[in-house]
Write an enzyme that holds these catalytic residues in place. Structure first.
Site, PDB file in Angstrom:
ATOM      1  CB  CYS A   2       2.372   9.999  -0.921  1.00 15.98           C
ATOM      2  SG  CYS A   2       1.540   8.650  -1.777  1.00 15.98           S
ATOM      3  NE  ARG A  53      -3.371   6.675  -4.835  1.00 18.65           N
ATOM      4  CZ  ARG A  53      -4.264   5.869  -5.361  1.00 18.65           C
ATOM      5  NH1 ARG A  53      -5.022   6.277  -6.356  1.00 18.65           N
ATOM      6  NH2 ARG A  53      -4.424   4.645  -4.885  1.00 18.65           N
ATOM      7  CG  LEU A  54       4.540   6.347  -5.407  1.00 18.98           C
ATOM      8  CD1 LEU A  54       4.844   6.442  -6.899  1.00 18.98           C
ATOM      9  CD2 LEU A  54       5.841   6.255  -4.615  1.00 18.98           C
ATOM     10  CB  SER A  55      -0.789   4.334  -7.243  1.00 13.21           C
ATOM     11  OG  SER A  55      -1.545   5.456  -7.601  1.00 13.21           O
ATOM     12  CB  ILE A  57      -2.137  -0.099  -0.911  1.00 10.36           C
ATOM     13  CG1 ILE A  57      -0.879  -0.755  -0.343  1.00 10.36           C
ATOM     14  CG2 ILE A  57      -3.370  -0.905  -0.521  1.00 10.36           C
ATOM     15  CD1 ILE A  57      -0.854  -0.777   1.170  1.00 10.36           C
ATOM     16  CG  ASN A  78       3.843  10.478   2.804  1.00 11.29           C
ATOM     17  OD1 ASN A  78       3.947   9.547   2.018  1.00 11.29           O
ATOM     18  ND2 ASN A  78       4.888  11.147   3.261  1.00 11.29           N
ATOM     19  N   GLY A  79       2.218   7.484   3.471  1.00 13.97           N
ATOM     20  CA  GLY A  79       2.814   6.359   4.155  1.00 13.97           C
ATOM     21  C   GLY A  79       2.167   5.045   3.811  1.00 13.97           C
ATOM     22  CD  GLU A  80       3.108  -0.326   2.601  1.00 22.35           C
ATOM     23  OE1 GLU A  80       2.831  -1.529   2.414  1.00 22.35           O
ATOM     24  OE2 GLU A  80       4.138   0.213   2.140  1.00 22.35           O
ATOM     25  CG  ASP A 102      -2.581   2.128   3.199  1.00 22.51           C
ATOM     26  OD1 ASP A 102      -3.072   2.751   2.247  1.00 22.51           O
ATOM     27  OD2 ASP A 102      -1.354   2.131   3.456  1.00 22.51           O
TER      28      ASP A 102
END
Length: 218
Positions: A2, A53-55, A57, A78-80, A102
């Protein structure tokens, strides 16, 4: 991976060409998010976000960013957040969730705890939240600095991005920060908030930026 980027007029005035600014930054971080992109611009045109976006969740389009809450707050993230399900369970009675992401859990945590939301997050993250009620900007980076956050202040304008190169088009001139370069040659990294580019800084791990009432505070 992301990618995030955005700009804000610290004096709460309109940013001329804000759409173009966001398009430029989005294009320069395109490789960070192959699964989608989006932008948001406040009706006043004094603040705007973009996101690649990198999917990971919640793969649905409902979780696309920038994400806007019913209270008017907007986030690019950006992150988790590892404990996002715990946050959702805790705040479920006060927040009507519409996604399994999230990202929305982070939005709800900010709505509940304000800047103290950082005390409730476990994860790797870099984000920026527009607070519609306070007309303020809040940006933060995770404690270990896993996710990057670069920024620069040019006059009354604050720019941020996941990569320093996304900020280069807005500098009056591109110059090497010689002291940072010496540190990089010696240690293979720069010390503190300096970067290899004069005028561009990195938000240090575990730090946050609050811009409100025309003042920037770290």
């Amino acid at each position: 991976m992301c990618g995030i980027a955005g700009c804000f007029n610290i004096k709460n005035s309109e940013i001329d060409g804000i759409e173009n600014h966001l398009n430029i930054m989005s294009g320069l971080i395109e490789h960070r998010g192959p699964d989608g992109d989006g932008s948001w611009i406040h009706e006043s045109k004094k603040v705007g976000f973009t996101h690649r976006r990198l999917s990971v969740i919640d793969l649905s389009k409902n979780a696309s960013q920038p994400m806007k809450a019913t209270d008017g707050n907007v986030i690019t993230f950006n992150g988790e957040i590892y404990n996002y399900k715990e946050i959702r369970r805790t705040l479920g009675s006060t927040w009507q969730y519409t996604t399994d992401s999230d990202t929305e859990a982070l939005l709800s945590a900010y709505s509940k705890y304000d800047t103290d939301c950082l005390d409730h997050l476990r994860g790797m993250f870099a984000f920026s939240i527009w607070d519609e009620k306070k007309k303020s900007l809040f940006c933060a980076r995770d404690r270990f600095g896993i996710k990057p956050f670069y920024y620069c202040v040019l006059g009354d304008k604050f720019y941020f991005a996941s990569e320093a190169k996304a900020l280069l088009p807005f500098l009056n001139e591109i110059r090497t920060n010689k002291s940072a370069l010496a540190e990089y040659i010696t240690f293979q990294y720069t010390i503190g908030e300096k970067t290899l580019f004069s005028g561009i800084k990195q938000l240090l791990p575990g730090h946050a930026i609050k811009i409100e009432n025309g003042k920037l505070k770290i």
